[in-house]
Design a protein around this motif. Structure first.
Motif, PDB file in Angstrom:
ATOM      1  N   GLN A  99      24.120  -9.097 -31.494  1.00 36.01           N
ATOM      2  CA  GLN A  99      25.078 -10.202 -31.546  1.00 36.01           C
ATOM      3  C   GLN A  99      26.435  -9.836 -30.956  1.00 36.01           C
ATOM      4  OE1 GLN A  99      24.373 -13.331 -32.505  1.00 36.01           O
ATOM      5  NE2 GLN A  99      22.244 -12.759 -32.922  1.00 36.01           N
ATOM      6  N   LYS A 100      26.880  -8.601 -31.108  1.00 39.63           N
ATOM      7  CA  LYS A 100      28.221  -8.176 -30.695  1.00 39.63           C
ATOM      8  C   LYS A 100      28.124  -7.219 -29.509  1.00 39.63           C
ATOM      9  CE  LYS A 100      30.173 -10.369 -34.123  1.00 39.63           C
ATOM     10  NZ  LYS A 100      31.074 -11.541 -33.912  1.00 39.63           N
ATOM     11  N   THR A 101      28.496  -7.707 -28.353  1.00 42.16           N
ATOM     12  CA  THR A 101      28.404  -6.883 -27.148  1.00 42.16           C
ATOM     13  C   THR A 101      29.361  -5.704 -27.210  1.00 42.16           C
ATOM     14  OG1 THR A 101      27.845  -8.864 -25.886  1.00 42.16           O
ATOM     15  CG2 THR A 101      28.541  -6.918 -24.640  1.00 42.16           C
ATOM     16  N   ALA A 102      30.577  -5.931 -27.705  1.00 44.48           N
ATOM     17  CA  ALA A 102      31.578  -4.870 -27.741  1.00 44.48           C
ATOM     18  C   ALA A 102      31.179  -3.740 -28.683  1.00 44.48           C
ATOM     19  CB  ALA A 102      32.941  -5.435 -28.154  1.00 44.48           C
ATOM     20  N   ALA A 103      30.451  -4.083 -29.759  1.00 54.59           N
ATOM     21  CA  ALA A 103      30.071  -3.080 -30.762  1.00 54.59           C
ATOM     22  C   ALA A 103      28.639  -2.592 -30.584  1.00 54.59           C
ATOM     23  CB  ALA A 103      30.252  -3.655 -32.161  1.00 54.59           C
ATOM     24  N   ARG A 104      28.010  -2.925 -29.484  1.00 56.71           N
ATOM     25  CA  ARG A 104      26.595  -2.604 -29.323  1.00 56.71           C
ATOM     26  C   ARG A 104      26.332  -1.104 -29.294  1.00 56.71           C
ATOM     27  NH1 ARG A 104      24.253  -6.172 -24.937  1.00 56.71           N
ATOM     28  NH2 ARG A 104      24.510  -7.626 -26.687  1.00 56.71           N
ATOM     29  N   LYS A 105      27.125  -0.371 -28.538  1.00 56.45           N
ATOM     30  CA  LYS A 105      26.895   1.071 -28.439  1.00 56.45           C
ATOM     31  C   LYS A 105      27.163   1.784 -29.756  1.00 56.45           C
ATOM     32  CE  LYS A 105      27.798   1.369 -23.477  1.00 56.45           C
ATOM     33  NZ  LYS A 105      28.632   1.972 -22.399  1.00 56.45           N
ATOM     34  N   VAL A 106      28.175   1.323 -30.477  1.00 54.64           N
ATOM     35  CA  VAL A 106      28.458   1.920 -31.778  1.00 54.64           C
ATOM     36  C   VAL A 106      27.317   1.649 -32.749  1.00 54.64           C
ATOM     37  CG1 VAL A 106      30.011   1.875 -33.763  1.00 54.64           C
ATOM     38  CG2 VAL A 106      30.949   1.819 -31.472  1.00 54.64           C
ATOM     39  N   ALA A 107      26.824   0.422 -32.760  1.00 55.42           N
ATOM     40  CA  ALA A 107      25.726   0.066 -33.662  1.00 55.42           C
ATOM     41  C   ALA A 107      24.467   0.869 -33.340  1.00 55.42           C
ATOM     42  CB  ALA A 107      25.448  -1.431 -33.572  1.00 55.42           C
ATOM     43  N   ILE A 108      24.179   1.028 -32.054  1.00 53.46           N
ATOM     44  CA  ILE A 108      23.008   1.821 -31.656  1.00 53.46           C
ATOM     45  C   ILE A 108      23.172   3.272 -32.086  1.00 53.46           C
ATOM     46  CG2 ILE A 108      21.758   2.719 -29.661  1.00 53.46           C
ATOM     47  CD1 ILE A 108      22.291   0.057 -28.274  1.00 53.46           C
ATOM     48  N   SER A 109      24.374   3.809 -31.927  1.00 54.82           N
ATOM     49  CA  SER A 109      24.626   5.199 -32.317  1.00 54.82           C
ATOM     50  C   SER A 109      24.478   5.386 -33.820  1.00 54.82           C
ATOM     51  CB  SER A 109      26.038   5.609 -31.862  1.00 54.82           C
ATOM     52  OG  SER A 109      26.191   5.458 -30.467  1.00 54.82           O
ATOM     53  N   LEU A 110      25.014   4.450 -34.599  1.00 51.88           N
ATOM     54  CA  LEU A 110      24.909   4.538 -36.052  1.00 51.88           C
ATOM     55  C   LEU A 110      23.467   4.379 -36.525  1.00 51.88           C
ATOM     56  CD1 LEU A 110      28.019   2.410 -37.090  1.00 51.88           C
ATOM     57  CD2 LEU A 110      27.773   4.884 -37.315  1.00 51.88           C
ATOM     58  N   ALA A 111      22.696   3.581 -35.811  1.00 47.27           N
ATOM     59  CA  ALA A 111      21.315   3.314 -36.229  1.00 47.27           C
ATOM     60  C   ALA A 111      20.421   4.536 -36.121  1.00 47.27           C
ATOM     61  CB  ALA A 111      20.735   2.168 -35.395  1.00 47.27           C
ATOM     62  N   LEU A 134      17.087  14.277 -30.347  1.00 49.79           N
ATOM     63  CA  LEU A 134      16.401  13.620 -29.230  1.00 49.79           C
ATOM     64  C   LEU A 134      17.027  12.254 -28.927  1.00 49.79           C
ATOM     65  CD1 LEU A 134      12.672  14.462 -30.051  1.00 49.79           C
ATOM     66  CD2 LEU A 134      14.105  15.465 -28.263  1.00 49.79           C
ATOM     67  N   LEU A 135      17.245  11.456 -29.963  1.00 50.43           N
ATOM     68  CA  LEU A 135      17.812  10.120 -29.746  1.00 50.43           C
ATOM     69  C   LEU A 135      19.263  10.199 -29.273  1.00 50.43           C
ATOM     70  CD1 LEU A 135      16.358   8.198 -32.829  1.00 50.43           C
ATOM     71  CD2 LEU A 135      15.621   8.078 -30.444  1.00 50.43           C
ATOM     72  N   ALA A 136      20.039  11.122 -29.848  1.00 52.68           N
ATOM     73  CA  ALA A 136      21.450  11.239 -29.461  1.00 52.68           C
ATOM     74  C   ALA A 136      21.584  11.661 -28.004  1.00 52.68           C
ATOM     75  CB  ALA A 136      22.156  12.233 -30.379  1.00 52.68           C
ATOM     76  N   LEU A 184      27.865  12.709 -33.897  1.00 54.34           N
ATOM     77  CA  LEU A 184      29.075  12.230 -34.565  1.00 54.34           C
ATOM     78  C   LEU A 184      30.272  12.151 -33.626  1.00 54.34           C
ATOM     79  CD1 LEU A 184      28.707  14.126 -37.953  1.00 54.34           C
ATOM     80  CD2 LEU A 184      28.269  11.719 -37.505  1.00 54.34           C
ATOM     81  N   ARG A 185      30.511  13.204 -32.875  1.00 55.29           N
ATOM     82  CA  ARG A 185      31.656  13.183 -31.963  1.00 55.29           C
ATOM     83  C   ARG A 185      31.280  12.633 -30.592  1.00 55.29           C
ATOM     84  NH1 ARG A 185      32.862  15.074 -36.813  1.00 55.29           N
ATOM     85  NH2 ARG A 185      31.307  16.679 -36.410  1.00 55.29           N
ATOM     86  N   GLY A 186      30.132  13.055 -30.050  1.00 60.31           N
ATOM     87  CA  GLY A 186      29.769  12.637 -28.703  1.00 60.31           C
ATOM     88  C   GLY A 186      29.350  11.190 -28.578  1.00 60.31           C
ATOM     89  N   LEU A 187      28.879  10.594 -29.673  1.00 61.12           N
ATOM     90  CA  LEU A 187      28.471   9.191 -29.632  1.00 61.12           C
ATOM     91  C   LEU A 187      29.351   8.320 -30.519  1.00 61.12           C
ATOM     92  CD1 LEU A 187      24.553   9.219 -29.621  1.00 61.12           C
ATOM     93  CD2 LEU A 187      26.087   8.502 -27.787  1.00 61.12           C
ATOM     94  N   ILE A 188      29.312   8.567 -31.841  1.00 64.84           N
ATOM     95  CA  ILE A 188      29.939   7.640 -32.784  1.00 64.84           C
ATOM     96  C   ILE A 188      31.457   7.632 -32.638  1.00 64.84           C
ATOM     97  CG2 ILE A 188      30.286   7.138 -35.225  1.00 64.84           C
ATOM     98  CD1 ILE A 188      27.448   8.217 -35.708  1.00 64.84           C
ATOM     99  N   GLN A 189      32.086   8.814 -32.662  1.00 72.58           N
ATOM    100  CA  GLN A 189      33.548   8.824 -32.564  1.00 72.58           C
ATOM    101  C   GLN A 189      34.016   8.385 -31.179  1.00 72.58           C
ATOM    102  OE1 GLN A 189      35.395  12.346 -34.102  1.00 72.58           O
ATOM    103  NE2 GLN A 189      37.427  11.829 -33.347  1.00 72.58           N
TER     104      GLN A 189
END
Length: 290
Positions: free
Chosen positions: A89-101, A131-133, A207-212
């Motif tokens: 639903q949220k394009t701007a938050a898509r990468k963050v949501a994928i990283s958290l998932a 692997l996913l990160a 945590l740092r390379g994706l989420i932060q």
């Protein structure tokens, strides 16, 4: 000779009130500034709400998994579904949501495999995350392969040794708190040291390379650092002892602060690995030999 000149009435002077005029001007400027600020920060505030909701889902899933594993699996499934909906639903938050998932997905796979040992569970969990990160980080950086960093190549001669020293200090503090709660008794020390280095690399990539990193693009970098620290705490928190809480806060805070300042994963990985290896070495030298 007397001249009859016209008489002019002296104009009445009204008292000047500079403070009243200044206050009115200040109020007008404040209102204008507030409107502009509200206008330009509206998207950021919306994104922050999305970020807080995503973070709350993940924290609830991790906390439930620690203290009630049977219920925690279902909460992780709900968190995974919620993060997937946010990503769609949220394009701007898509990468963050994928990283958290990645975290609830790794928890669900680990629970499905059901390793019989503590180190087996940790290896499966961190292996899936790694692997996913790595895959997502590669996909997210296709548009900007050269990441900017404030640390020049010549700065590694000072930065790496400094991170080693800081990591050793954090590991020493961790040994003071957790020297009697070593979870890998009975395994060879070289194997545990290798696993610790891989775990440190995995934590930094996720945590740092994706989420932060993605969180900094969504809203303020300092808030992203705080949120990443909270995630680190719930990622490494051990339900067997509450003493892991202060160490996790210290470790996560230092790592997030270093990345906030330098934007360099090599520094945070060095610090993380040095802290883990120092703790393992001190346990091997002073606890396991008794």
């Amino acid at each position: 000779m007397k001249l009859n000149l016209p008489r002019f009435k002296r104009p009445k002077l009204h008292p000047v009130r500079p403070f009243k005029r200044a206050s009115k001007t200040a109020k007008k400027r404040a209102k204008k500034s507030w409107r502009l600020t509200a206008r330009f920060t509206k998207p950021i505030r919306r994104q922050s709400l999305v970020w807080l909701f995503s973070l709350s889902l993940l924290v609830a899933a991790q906390a439930t998994l620690i203290w009630a594993p049977t219920v925690g699996i279902y909460v992780n499934a709900v968190a995974l579904a919620g993060l997937a909906i946010i990503g769609l639903q949220k394009t701007a938050a898509r990468k963050v949501a994928i990283s958290l998932a990645i975290i609830p997905l790794a928890n669900m796979v680990t629970a499905t495999v059901q390793p019989k040992t503590t180190i087996g569970s940790a290896v499966v969990f961190y292996g899936i995350i790694l692997l996913l990160a790595l895959a997502y980080r590669f996909m997210f950086t296709l548009d900007f392969p050269m990441l900017h960093t404030r640390l020049l190549a010549k700065g590694y001669g000072f930065g790496i040794p400094l991170m080693v020293v800081i990591g050793q200090m954090v590991g020493l503090v961790g040994f003071g708190f957790l020297r009697h709660h070593y979870p890998y008794v009975g395994y060879s020390l070289p194997l545990i040291a290798l696993v610790a280095v891989v775990f440190a690399f995995t934590e930094e990539i996720l945590l740092r390379g994706l989420i932060q990193q993605q969180g900094e693009r969504l809203f303020h970098p300092a808030a992203a650092a705080v949120a990443t620290t909270v995630l680190y705490v719930f990622l490494v928190l051990d339900h067997g002892t509450i003493l892991t809480l202060p160490i996790a806060l210290l470790m996560g805070g230092v790592l997030s602060f270093v990345y906030y300042k330098k934007k360099n994963l090599l520094l945070t990985f060095t610090l993380n690995a040095a802290a883990k290896l120092t703790y393992i070495g001190l346990v091997a030298a002073f606890v396991l030999r008794k």
